[in-house]
Write an enzyme that holds these catalytic residues in place. Sequence first.
Site, mmCIF file in Angstrom:
data_model
loop_
_atom_site.group_PDB
_atom_site.id
_atom_site.type_symbol
_atom_site.label_atom_id
_atom_site.label_comp_id
_atom_site.label_asym_id
_atom_site.label_seq_id
_atom_site.Cartn_x
_atom_site.Cartn_y
_atom_site.Cartn_z
ATOM 1 C CE LYS A 22 50.005 7.065 -68.183
ATOM 2 N NZ LYS A 22 50.194 7.079 -66.736
ATOM 3 C CG ASN A 23 50.382 2.992 -66.929
ATOM 4 O OD1 ASN A 23 50.766 4.159 -66.784
ATOM 5 N ND2 ASN A 23 49.148 2.606 -66.603
ATOM 6 C CB CYS A 117 46.014 9.966 -60.940
ATOM 7 S SG CYS A 117 45.818 10.706 -62.545
ATOM 8 N NE ARG A 122 47.340 5.139 -57.461
ATOM 9 C CZ ARG A 122 47.537 5.493 -58.727
ATOM 10 N NH1 ARG A 122 47.257 6.710 -59.122
ATOM 11 N NH2 ARG A 122 48.018 4.639 -59.591
ATOM 12 C CG ASP A 305 44.301 2.997 -65.747
ATOM 13 O OD1 ASP A 305 43.922 3.341 -64.618
ATOM 14 O OD2 ASP A 305 45.507 2.827 -66.035
ATOM 15 N NE ARG A 397 49.854 12.339 -64.862
ATOM 16 C CZ ARG A 397 49.372 11.570 -63.912
ATOM 17 N NH1 ARG A 397 48.456 12.021 -63.107
ATOM 18 N NH2 ARG A 397 49.814 10.355 -63.738
#
Length: 430
Positions: A22-23, A117, A122, A305, A397
Amino acid sequence: MEQYIIKGGNPLVGEVEIGGAKNAALAILTAAIMTDETVFIENLPDVSDINVLLEAIAEIGATVERVDRHTVRINGSTIGAVSVDYEFIKKIRASYYLLGALLGKYKKAEVPLPGGCNIGSRPIDQHLKGFRALGAEVTIQHGAIMASASDLTGSHIFLDMVSVGATINIMMAAALAKGYTIIENAAKEPHVVDVANFLNSMGANIKGAGTDVIRIRGVESLHSTNYSIVPDMIEAGTYMCAAAATKGDILIKNVIPKHLEAITAKLVEIGCEVQEFDDSIRIIASKRLRRTHVKTLPYPGYPTDMQPQIAVTLALAEGTSIVTESIFENRFKYVDELSRMGSTIKVEGNTAIIDGVEKFTGARVSAPDLRAGAALVIAGLAAEGITTVDDIIYIQRGYEDFEGKLRSLGAEIEKVSTEKEIQKFKLRIG
Ligand code: UD1
């Protein structure tokens, strides 16, 4: 509102196929608009973050054609706007990659400050510092980042901390800058390498991705490519922990075992058997696991993660484990939920002190974010009795067909949205 309902206690056994990262895909889809030619991308995960980003790209005018569930064709020549709508940005943080992509291509971008998230504050100062070093004027006005330049010029950039997002964003903009850019203290994550490989396949000249110094020689323009996204190490790692926590035996296919080494090392340390093959990995957990310590770090360290998933696993291991979160300050929000299932975890600052228990008992819990949500599902799979996980929108997600893949491994899990469906599940499992 959709929920997962789980009847725990079955060891997960069988084979599971991992999708594209995904990333990596989030950055690659954005980079795809940097050429006016058509780009063909395969091995895309079918998860909501990706689908929202594709909508955002279409919204600014790019032509997006979903060839099938995992394949997309993108043409950026039709882009009419360099200003991105807040609706998309608040749903996915990674839409900040549009800054680097649009700035690189059009020398101008307007992107609202990101959401995503809620795992810490961040900041994106390093991204902006990089754009400024390339000669862009960057301001924040009315909640949006406005970046523009008459020309981008290569520069020598030192990142103050290792940031995946900043490394990728700067790399994208620098790919179309004039001259030579060096990014020092760059992130080394596999998806940074994948984005560099993708850009290079479009004609960029990027060297050193995967090390902490990335060298980019700017080119005039980029061209079409066919590209397949790297396997998702976090999805794979999640199934590795699911095998460990449920005392299962899972063969995880379509992975790059090298990317999983930090996770593998921890699972071996706590007593799992791990067998590595060319593009698959097998995790066998036959006995009660042992305690260990885990500290999250940039790649090749243990990934943040994967922090909630290993914490859930350790919460069932014998002895006291300590998990230190060194990347994001607010990543233990699942601990209160997990304590409702019988875990004993105490959080002090950025560490969680985990006293392993023999078993969890099913409870109603709520997913606080994507990875923590997946970890609570693992907890439910290992628990005695029934667990319901609320707010699974977070989990969707980043995990394609999570419940389907888990069911194929023997899990009793269903996605439900009504009381009737819950009752039906309970009747079926007895
Ligand atoms: C990416 C991943 C996310 C993962 C994280 C760390 C995507 C879409 N998301 O997030 O899943 O958890 O990497 O592996 O790929 N920082 C700053 N200033 C900046 C940028 C970062 O202070 O300008 C800090 C962050 O607050 C954090 C650390 O640096 O403490 C690392 O963040 P970063 O690597 O940038 O994470 P993301 O790219 O947001």
